[in-house]
Design an enzyme around this catalytic site. Structure first.
Site, PDB file in Angstrom:
ATOM      1  CB  CYS A  81      -1.105   0.006   1.187  1.00 14.29           C
ATOM      2  SG  CYS A  81      -2.481   1.069   1.162  1.00 14.29           S
ATOM      3  CG  HIS A 176      -3.585  -3.423   3.200  1.00 20.04           C
ATOM      4  ND1 HIS A 176      -2.583  -2.996   4.190  1.00 20.04           N
ATOM      5  CD2 HIS A 176      -4.469  -2.632   2.504  1.00 20.04           C
ATOM      6  CE1 HIS A 176      -2.730  -1.591   3.948  1.00 20.04           C
ATOM      7  NE2 HIS A 176      -3.668  -1.403   3.292  1.00 20.04           N
ATOM      8  CD  GLU A 178      -1.139  -5.980   5.416  1.00 14.28           C
ATOM      9  OE1 GLU A 178      -1.311  -4.736   5.892  1.00 14.28           O
ATOM     10  OE2 GLU A 178      -1.044  -6.348   4.430  1.00 14.28           O
TER      11      GLU A 178
END
Length: 526
Positions: A81, A176, A178
């Protein structure tokens, strides 16, 4: 030499999730602020570097930048990002404000056969191109690639959703990986740390226990420590870890603030005082807490008051322990990040927590927070490694302010008593109701509780009209408590809980169920 990944934090709410995913891959990692020195980075000697997301725009003045040495180490770098945007800007590309922002689920097409994404997909389109379901959260986008880079992912809203310089092993994605919403995110991060960075799977929780115990011993020395014991998972694991490190130098202080669950005080004293051999002081401060909360409606004000009272009680008990120099807390990372207490101080504040907010300048004890950088599932794993009972370790989390943040508006003893009974019934039914595989709904949910609503509704019982209070039930499923889905409990279970509460708790005549996810809602109501 231990292989390790360096994560540079630019202030994203999700940054610590990156560390969690890397640890799940059994690779050691550390998270540090984006502005660490070049000397630190070289001494750290990472096998790879990850640049996190963040709330800034790279084209604005004085926004964070990665240390230039990151791109000169000769190791793989992954930008996520904002990390992608600063990589692009620093290496000669362009970043602009996006005409169409992307927040939430998105579908991207993998392209270019990159080492990062090759073979990773959720499905394919008619042309055979790999497609990924990902989580986006950005208002800016890369509009021109730096020299040497190629596009590795795109969609209509974000033509450059991923980029790579394969020769230098620099990779970046706008989404993202994660967060759990990105289905192949774990596979992507595993690909980066194992295949691209070359890290093996050598880090595990027993190693962490050994490291944490040694760190506590070095930090505390011969000083005495007091710990605020609530009986919840976090403070219990913190107590066990600290007790493993320093033994009788630890004294636990259990504060009955009038905002505990049903029979909790008795259970805590039995478990820790008798069964585990930990020194525990029981302080009944319920009258003081409830008195100070009288007339207070604002949730932030309530949290600050509860936090202040806890600290004052600890200071009073510490005065009775002349060698006490440390106040230990079971603070975990979601507490920190939701209070914008991350190391960068950049994450946007959502709510304060009594562990990390409300600590006065006059606090005469140093803080010891051994779980501060662990997620809830890691805390549970640590508890098992320390030998704590399974039922204790896998108990649902309970907030530090207790029922104070589950009673909306002003806190009254009457409200707390009603909520205690309703919550007990809800948890009791979750424990006793099993699914087709014999697993209880308590174990199937990550957190469940009742919330007291200070409003009355009209009802009818027998031939009489009632005008009583409303209780909301909340149950969620999550792996990290940073994002969560509401639990799809069976209707017959919800019906039984509602029926029992209305019939057994005089003063409540209506029960509702909360079906909000996180985001946009937080798990707790306040």
């Amino acid at each position: 030499m231990q292989q390790k990944i360096l994560i540079l934090d630019f202030g994203s709410q999700y940054t610590q999730l990156i560390a969690r995913r890397i640890r799940e891959a059994n690779v050691y990692c550390e998270l540090h602020s984006w502005d660490v020195s070049d000397a630190f980075i070289r001494e750290f000697n990472p096998a790879g570097v990850i640049l996190s997301g963040g709330p800034n725009s790279v084209y604005e003045d004085e926004t964070p930048r990665a240390p230039q040495s990151v791109f000169e180490l000769g190791v793989p770098v992954l930008g996520i990002c904002y990390g992608m945007q600063t990589m692009a800007a620093q290496l000669g590309g362009s970043v602009e404000n996006a005409a169409k922002r992307e927040f939430g689920y998105a579908e991207i097409r993998a392209q270019g056969h990159s080492a990062l994404l090759k073979g990773i997909q959720d499905k394919s389109n008619a042309e055979g191109h790999g497609l990924l379901d990902v989580w986006m959260s950005h208002g800016d986008k890369v509009t021109a690639l730096p020299e040497g880079f190629k596009i590795i992912a795109s969609n209509s809203a974000t033509p450059i959703a991923g980029m790579a310089d394969e020769n230098r092993r620099f990779y970046a994605v706008q989404f993202h990986p994660e967060v759990t919403h990105t289905k192949q995110g774990k596979a992507l991060l595993n690909r980066f740390v194992h295949d691209i960075c070359g890290c093996d799977q050598s880090w595990n929780m027993p190693d962490y226990v050994e490291t944490a115990v040694q760190r506590i011993r070095e930090e505390v020395g011969c000083d005495e420590v007091i710990l605020g014991l609530s009986g919840g998972v976090d403070s219990s694991v913190a107590a066990a870890l600290i007790h493993r490190a320093i033994g009788d130098q630890l004294t636990c202080v259990f504060v009955d603030n009038g905002l505990l669950r049903l029979n909790e005080a008795e259970q805590v004293m039995e478990t820790f005082g008798k069964n585990l051999g930990v020194k525990v002081i029981h302080v009944d401060a319920s009258a003081k807490f409830l008195g100070d909360l009288s007339g207070v409606n604002d949730p932030e004000a309530k949290r600050k008051i509860i936090g202040r009272e806890f600290v004052e009680v600890f200071q009073q008990e510490a005065a009775k322990l002349p060698q006490a120099k440390w106040l230990a807390q079971g603070t975990i990372y979601p507490d920190v990040i939701e209070s914008a207490g991350a190391k960068t101080k950049k994450a946007h504040t959502i709510k304060s927590h009594h562990n990390v907010g409300g600590l006065p300048d006059t606090l005469k004890l140093k803080l010891l927070e051994p779980l501060r950088e662990l997620f809830k599932d890691e805390v549970r794993e640590l508890g098992i490694a320390l030998g704590l009972p399974h039922d204790m370790v896998y108990r649902h989390p309970f907030p530090g302010p207790g029922l104070g943040v589950r009673i909306l508006g002003e806190v009254k003893r009457e409200y707390a008593d009603l909520l205690r009974q309703a919550d007990h019934i809800f948890i009791e039914e979750l424990r006793s109701t099993k699914d087709a595989d014999g697993k209880s709904w308590y174990d199937k949910t990550s957190q469940a509780f009742a919330v007291f609503l200070p409003v009355k509704s009209v009802g009818v019982m027998g031939d009489g009209r009632t005008y009583d209070y409303v209780v909301a039930l909340r149950a969620v499923v999550t792996t990290d408590f940073m994002t969560a889905h509401w639990a799809e409990l069976p209707y017959d279970l919800l019906g039984k809980v509602s029926n029992r509460i209305i019939n057994e708790v005089r003063g409540i005549n209506r029960v509702v169920y909360d079906i909000s996810g996180k985001p946009p809602a937080t798990i707790e109501w306040e």
